[in-house]
Write a protein that holds these residues in place. Sequence first.
Motif, PDB file in Angstrom:
ATOM      1  N   LEU A 133     -14.731  51.767  66.278  1.00 19.95           N
ATOM      2  CA  LEU A 133     -13.850  50.956  65.447  1.00 19.95           C
ATOM      3  C   LEU A 133     -13.002  50.113  66.389  1.00 19.95           C
ATOM      4  CD1 LEU A 133     -12.460  50.240  62.729  1.00 19.95           C
ATOM      5  CD2 LEU A 133     -10.868  52.101  63.247  1.00 19.95           C
ATOM      6  N   LYS A 134     -13.032  48.807  66.195  1.00 21.17           N
ATOM      7  CA  LYS A 134     -12.240  47.907  67.033  1.00 21.17           C
ATOM      8  C   LYS A 134     -11.124  47.314  66.196  1.00 21.17           C
ATOM      9  CE  LYS A 134     -15.849  46.983  70.273  1.00 21.17           C
ATOM     10  NZ  LYS A 134     -16.332  46.082  71.274  1.00 21.17           N
ATOM     11  N   VAL A 135      -9.907  47.439  66.705  1.00 22.39           N
ATOM     12  CA  VAL A 135      -8.722  46.897  66.048  1.00 22.39           C
ATOM     13  C   VAL A 135      -8.192  45.774  66.933  1.00 22.39           C
ATOM     14  CG1 VAL A 135      -6.375  47.391  65.255  1.00 22.39           C
ATOM     15  CG2 VAL A 135      -8.183  49.117  65.001  1.00 22.39           C
ATOM     16  N   MET A 136      -8.159  44.565  66.384  1.00 25.22           N
ATOM     17  CA  MET A 136      -7.669  43.417  67.139  1.00 25.22           C
ATOM     18  C   MET A 136      -6.198  43.205  66.821  1.00 25.22           C
ATOM     19  SD  MET A 136      -8.780  41.291  69.308  1.00 25.22           S
ATOM     20  CE  MET A 136      -8.216  39.819  70.105  1.00 25.22           C
ATOM     21  N   VAL A 137      -5.356  43.374  67.829  1.00 28.27           N
ATOM     22  CA  VAL A 137      -3.919  43.150  67.679  1.00 28.27           C
ATOM     23  C   VAL A 137      -3.650  41.724  68.147  1.00 28.27           C
ATOM     24  CG1 VAL A 137      -1.615  43.919  68.325  1.00 28.27           C
ATOM     25  CG2 VAL A 137      -3.471  45.593  68.116  1.00 28.27           C
ATOM     26  N   LEU A 138      -3.320  40.855  67.211  1.00 27.32           N
ATOM     27  CA  LEU A 138      -3.159  39.441  67.534  1.00 27.32           C
ATOM     28  C   LEU A 138      -1.731  39.095  67.927  1.00 27.32           C
ATOM     29  CD1 LEU A 138      -5.401  37.881  64.755  1.00 27.32           C
ATOM     30  CD2 LEU A 138      -5.951  38.279  67.159  1.00 27.32           C
TER      31      LEU A 138
END
Length: 83
Positions: free
Chosen positions: A8-13
């Motif tokens: 699971l990849k979570v992109m913190v922008l």
Amino acid sequence: PRMNNSTLKVMVLEGRNMKDHDIIGKQDPYVIARISHGSQVQRTRTIRGGGKNCAWNQCLSFAVNSASLNNLRVHISVYDEDI
């Protein structure tokens, strides 16, 4: 049954209009992401002097069991490194 592992990849922008708790100077924010299944926790880098608006543009990865994806929760918290 065989367990299928996934990532699971979570992109913190970015963060916008974050409350600044520093009295002097700008806050140094970072993000903690935690998934509800298991005890996996990931942390972004600290944005020194990031203030109320800053961009991490950082990807956090979690090893998860694909069978539990429907019930998965991601908890996101933002902290100031100085506090």
